[in-house]
Enzyme design. Structure first.
Site, PDB file in Angstrom:
ATOM      1  N   HIS A 104       0.789  -1.300   0.069  1.00 47.11           N
ATOM      2  CA  HIS A 104      -0.008   0.207   0.080  1.00 47.11           C
ATOM      3  C   HIS A 104       1.018   1.138  -0.154  1.00 47.11           C
ATOM      4  O   HIS A 104       2.034   1.320   0.423  1.00 47.11           O
ATOM      5  CB  HIS A 104      -0.753   0.021   1.316  1.00 47.11           C
ATOM      6  CG  HIS A 104      -1.781  -1.214   1.514  1.00 47.11           C
ATOM      7  ND1 HIS A 104      -1.169  -2.255   2.211  1.00 47.11           N
ATOM      8  CD2 HIS A 104      -2.916  -1.072   1.312  1.00 47.11           C
ATOM      9  CE1 HIS A 104      -2.246  -3.053   2.332  1.00 47.11           C
ATOM     10  NE2 HIS A 104      -3.390  -2.312   1.772  1.00 47.11           N
ATOM     11  N   ASP A 107       2.205   1.944   3.388  1.00 46.15           N
ATOM     12  CA  ASP A 107       3.329   1.109   3.954  1.00 46.15           C
ATOM     13  C   ASP A 107       4.844   1.508   3.633  1.00 46.15           C
ATOM     14  O   ASP A 107       5.564   1.397   4.355  1.00 46.15           O
ATOM     15  CB  ASP A 107       3.168  -0.343   3.458  1.00 46.15           C
ATOM     16  CG  ASP A 107       1.634  -0.924   3.444  1.00 46.15           C
ATOM     17  OD1 ASP A 107       0.961  -0.622   4.235  1.00 46.15           O
ATOM     18  OD2 ASP A 107       1.378  -1.640   2.534  1.00 46.15           O
TER      19      ASP A 107
HETATM   20  C1  XLS Z   1      -7.311  -6.730   4.371  1.00 46.93           C
HETATM   21  C2  XLS Z   1      -7.099  -6.879   3.203  1.00 46.93           C
HETATM   22  C3  XLS Z   1      -6.041  -5.948   2.733  1.00 46.93           C
HETATM   23  C4  XLS Z   1      -5.630  -6.189   1.251  1.00 46.93           C
HETATM   24  C5  XLS Z   1      -5.022  -5.072   0.579  1.00 46.93           C
HETATM   25  O1  XLS Z   1      -8.300  -7.550   4.991  1.00 46.93           O
HETATM   26  O2  XLS Z   1      -6.551  -8.398   3.113  1.00 46.93           O
HETATM   27  O3  XLS Z   1      -4.824  -6.216   3.361  1.00 46.93           O
HETATM   28  O4  XLS Z   1      -5.192  -7.228   0.754  1.00 46.93           O
HETATM   29  O5  XLS Z   1      -5.519  -3.731   0.947  1.00 46.93           O
END
Ligand code: XLS
Ligand code: NI
Ligand code: NI
Length: 443
Positions: A104, A107
């Site tokens: 993301h 991140d």
């Molecule tokens: C949350 C999601 C997230 C997505 C990416 O539950 O799995 O981590 O994979 O935004």
């Protein structure tokens, strides 16, 4: 740049006789495995990816306690921390033999005071990633924007009742797309974190869904205009953090994508734990995607059947990884997608070495799943049984229905002539098939 995990060697395949916990027992990167679509090495079939958020950022906090693990990466400032995360991530990928990563925007680099400053700092961190990619050949599987953590997204992002928030989300998506293209990403994910509602008493659901679709259409238009050739994905999840998330499950998302003309640019990113939250099996969600030509990528993890939330555990249940890889092989394998470990070590597994133990466990379980799935297909007993079960559709009136040549009157005539048919039915043989599966797995 210093090493972050100096006591960890490069993890090697040592085979199932090995008792060395820092080795692969089942994942042999260069071993060739036959699939219906041809031969590929295990590495090519599995396309493992590291998740930046869990591995580089997640500190093990939960609702009742703060973090237990250090993810500061010995940095003195937020910028240094972003850079050190890159070096640590590439060291982890190198030591585990992982070729891809997913991220993301936030991140990679956190929120700063203004959007302009956040963008500028993100560019700096991304430049460090690009430099490391050039040195190592590691690739970006997909990128995304974090449109759920900041308090401004409290009522949603693409489904916010407030257009200012919507604009902010759009700006983040635009930037995240640029960054994904810069890093050569083959995918861009929409996971609808807060795209849902708590109560319909205050919600205009129709407008929210139309607006979400408009945002996705804008993302496709912009992405294609800057040279993004990969797949857009929606990642279904029924709840958490909102009570009701719009992207409930594969079937719901496919209906949405078709309704809004998004189906040709989008595929699905299926996460195991989200499937179970939707009261489906992981295999079910993959099957729905495959049957609709929407199979794209996977967030590999597993939930806990005793807990009703997204525990994001590393996958170790071999029945699940087997049936997952069976669907992947039947879908023709990954193209732009791969297996992203959207997984985290438990809060109690807080030592740096646990990062390696957990990835090894997940990679070995997926590798074992791949080996067994290939065996199931090669063995043929299960596929043959299912094919025989549907044999009546191949000739006579069954073939006519499929060819569109039968109508209700023709079916009625057939039924009247046929008389009661229960006596000609055969058993579904579930237990026999489960025993065959065990025989293939352990025999
Ligand atoms: C949350 C999601 C997230 C997505 C990416 O539950 O799995 O981590 O994979 O935004
Ligand atoms: Ni996920
Ligand atoms: Ni999840």
């Amino acid at each position: 740049m210093s090493e972050f995990f100096s006591s960890i060697p490069k993890i090697q395949y040592e085979g199932k006789a090995s008792k060395n916990p820092l080795s692969f027992k089942f994942y042999n990167a260069d071993e060739v495995i036959k699939a219906p679509y041809g031969e590929r090495t295990m590495k090519e079939h599995l396309k493992f990816a590291l998740s930046w958020w869990h591995t580089m950022c997640g500190e093990g906090a939960d609702m009742f306690g703060r973090g237990t693990t250090d993810k500061v990466w010995a940095a003195a400032t937020p910028e240094e921390r972003s850079a050190n995360k890159v070096y640590a991530a590439f060291e982890i990928m190198d030591k585990l033999g992982i070729d891809y990563f997913c991220f993301h925007d936030r991140d990679v680099s956190p929120d700063y005071a203004t959007l302009a400053e956040s963008n500028e700092k993100l560019d700096k961190a991304v430049a460090v990633i690009a430099e490391m990619q050039a040195k190592t050949g590691k690739k970006c599987l997909w990128g995304t924007a974090n449109n759920f953590s900041h308090p401004r997204y409290v009522h949603g992002a693409g489904t916010s009742p407030n257009v200012d928030v919507y604009a902010f989300a759009a700006a983040q998506i635009k930037k995240a797309l640029e960054v994904t293209v810069k890093l050569g990403g083959n995918g861009y994910v929409f996971w609808g974190g807060r795209e849902g509602y708590e109560t319909l008493l205050n919600t205009n659901m129709g407008l929210e869904l139309d607006n979400m679709a408009r945002l996705m259409q804008m993302a496709v238009a912009y992405g294609r205009s800057i040279g993004f050739k990969g797949d857009f994905y929606v990642e279904p999840k029924p709840k958490e953090p909102t009570k009701h998330q719009y992207d409930v499950d594969s079937a719901t998302v496919i209906g949405f994508l078709n309704k809004y003309g998004l189906a040709k640019d989008f595929k699905l990113n299926i996460e195991a734990n989200h499937a179970t939250l939707a009261m489906h099996t992981f295999q079910h969600e993959l099957r729905v995607a495959r049957d609709n030509n929407m199979f794209g990528s996977i967030d590999a993890n597993q939930g806990d059947t005793l807990l009703g939330w997204d525990t994001d555990q590393f996958p170790t249940n071999v029945y699940d990884t087997t049936l997952c890889m069976y669907e992947v092989l039947k879908a023709g394998g990954f193209t732009n997608g791969g297996l992203n470990f959207d997984s985290k070590a438990r809060r109690g597994s807080f030592e740096p070495i646990d990062i390696f133990h957990s990835y090894i466990a997940g990679m070995d379980a997926m590798a074992l799943g791949l080996r067994i799935a290939a065996k199931i297909i090669d063995d043929g007993r299960i596929d043959d049984f299912t094919a025989t079960r549907y044999a009546s559709w191949q000739t006579g009136i069954g073939a006519d229905v499929i060819a569109g040549k039968a109508d209700l009157a023709a079916l009625e005539k057939y039924a009247l002539e046929k008389g009661e048919v229960f006596g000609s039915l055969t058993s579904s043989r579930q237990e026999m098939l489960e025993d065959i599966l065990n025989d293939i797995m352990f025999g």
